[in-house]
Write an enzyme that holds these catalytic residues in place. Structure first.
Site, mmCIF file in Angstrom:
data_model
loop_
_atom_site.group_PDB
_atom_site.id
_atom_site.type_symbol
_atom_site.label_atom_id
_atom_site.label_comp_id
_atom_site.label_asym_id
_atom_site.label_seq_id
_atom_site.Cartn_x
_atom_site.Cartn_y
_atom_site.Cartn_z
ATOM 1 N N CYS A 1 -3.994 -8.147 -0.892
ATOM 2 C CA CYS A 1 -4.131 -6.817 -0.306
ATOM 3 C C CYS A 1 -5.006 -6.775 0.957
ATOM 4 C CB CYS A 1 -4.636 -5.847 -1.380
ATOM 5 S SG CYS A 1 -4.346 -4.101 -0.997
ATOM 6 N N GLU B 1 -0.726 -6.577 -6.892
ATOM 7 C CA GLU B 1 -2.129 -6.413 -7.249
ATOM 8 C C GLU B 1 -2.244 -5.357 -8.355
ATOM 9 O OE1 GLU B 1 -6.366 -5.655 -4.926
ATOM 10 O OE2 GLU B 1 -4.586 -4.606 -4.213
ATOM 11 N N LYS C 1 -10.184 -12.689 -4.848
ATOM 12 C CA LYS C 1 -10.107 -11.910 -3.603
ATOM 13 C C LYS C 1 -11.411 -12.008 -2.814
ATOM 14 C CE LYS C 1 -8.675 -7.242 -2.131
ATOM 15 N NZ LYS C 1 -8.275 -5.906 -2.652
#
Length: 275
Positions: free
Chosen positions: A161, A40, A113
């Site tokens: 993440c 990321e 995301k």
């Protein structure tokens, strides 16, 4: 298929980060990897969330995307380009997007995301606050793609993440089941030390799939410290490779026999009752 996870300690210099990403992707390909994953924010770790606007690219254009597409084509690899900030129709909002390129350099997948990180990190004085929702807009759809290694196709699920804390996303990626899940990350040192390996191994075990988790790992020039411990985990939850801190590349082989054995001996994916 040999896969590689790249660990970086990205800085506030966009150009330097692209140079390091290129060198590490080349190192991974030289080690025989046919699929390479970056962490990321591989291209930029700013001092403030709003710094992302300085280097954000339009979808399908910009130096970071051109570099990733060119590397994938030149090295004939599947390249999971961690995450990049991409512009939206709203000038005050960006997406945090994982882009995937095939061995011909063509874009094959984009995942925005879904879960945006917010955390007050303890410390002396006022806690340091992270709030991705201040500048990012959340995605709303799981994404996967098929990576062909010449012998078989591997379905690869995408996440980023903080998504790691939401098992329902990974269950959604099991329709049809993925054989590999990618989790490019930049976990904080505090949360990573407590939960990183635990969560990665849990996602591998409960979904009976391989997990590749390239991470940011070290002290950045913006004073942030990330946990690192880039990892590749097998469907039984065994850690196959790990890079504790600092730059590096770890590799492992996706073994279809191992995957099939785990799913055959303990067919829990077939035993699901809630969808």
């Amino acid at each position: 298929m040999r896969i590689a996870a790249v660990q970086m300690v990205s800085s506030t210099s966009f150009e330097h980060n692209l140079q390091r990403a290129e060198a590490l992707v080349r190192e991974a390909a030289a080690a025989g990897a046919k699929l390479v994953a970056l962490p990321e924010n591989f291209a930029f770790m700013g001092r403030a969330d709003t710094d992302k606007f300085e280097i954000a690219e339009a979808p399908g254009a910009g130096p970071a995307q051109r570099l990733m597409a060119g590397l994938a084509a030149e090295l004939s690899v599947w390249l999971i380009a961690g995450s990049l900030p991409l512009r939206t129709g709203d000038p005050t909002r960006l997406t945090n997007s994982c882009l995937v390129y095939g061995p011909d350099g063509a874009p094959v997948a984009r995942y925005d995301k879904i879960h945006l990180f917010r955390y007050d990190e303890p410390g002396e004085g006022a806690p340091r606050r992270y709030d991705e929702g201040a500048v990012l807009v959340a995605g709303d759809a799981p994404q996967s793609f098929l990576a062909d290694d010449g012998e078989r196709q591997w379905r690869v699920g995408l996440s980023i993440c903080y998504d790691l804390r939401f098992p329902e996303l990974y269950r959604a990626l099991m329709h049809p089941p993925c054989e590999l899940i990618a989790v490019p990350s930049a976990f904080t040192y505090t949360t990573g030390r407590a939960h990183w390996e635990l969560l990665l191994r849990a996602r591998a075990v409960e979904n009976q799939c391989y997990v590749i988790a390239p991470a940011q790992g070290g002290l950045h020039d913006n004073s942030r410290r990330t946990w690192g411990h880039t990892m590749i985990v097998d469907p039984w939850g065994e850690v196959l490779a790990q890079q504790p801190e600092q730059e590096g590349v770890v590799t492992a082989v996706l073994d279809p026999a191992r995957l099939d054995e785990v799913r055959r001996r303990l067919p829990c994916l077939e035993h699901r009752r809630l969808r």
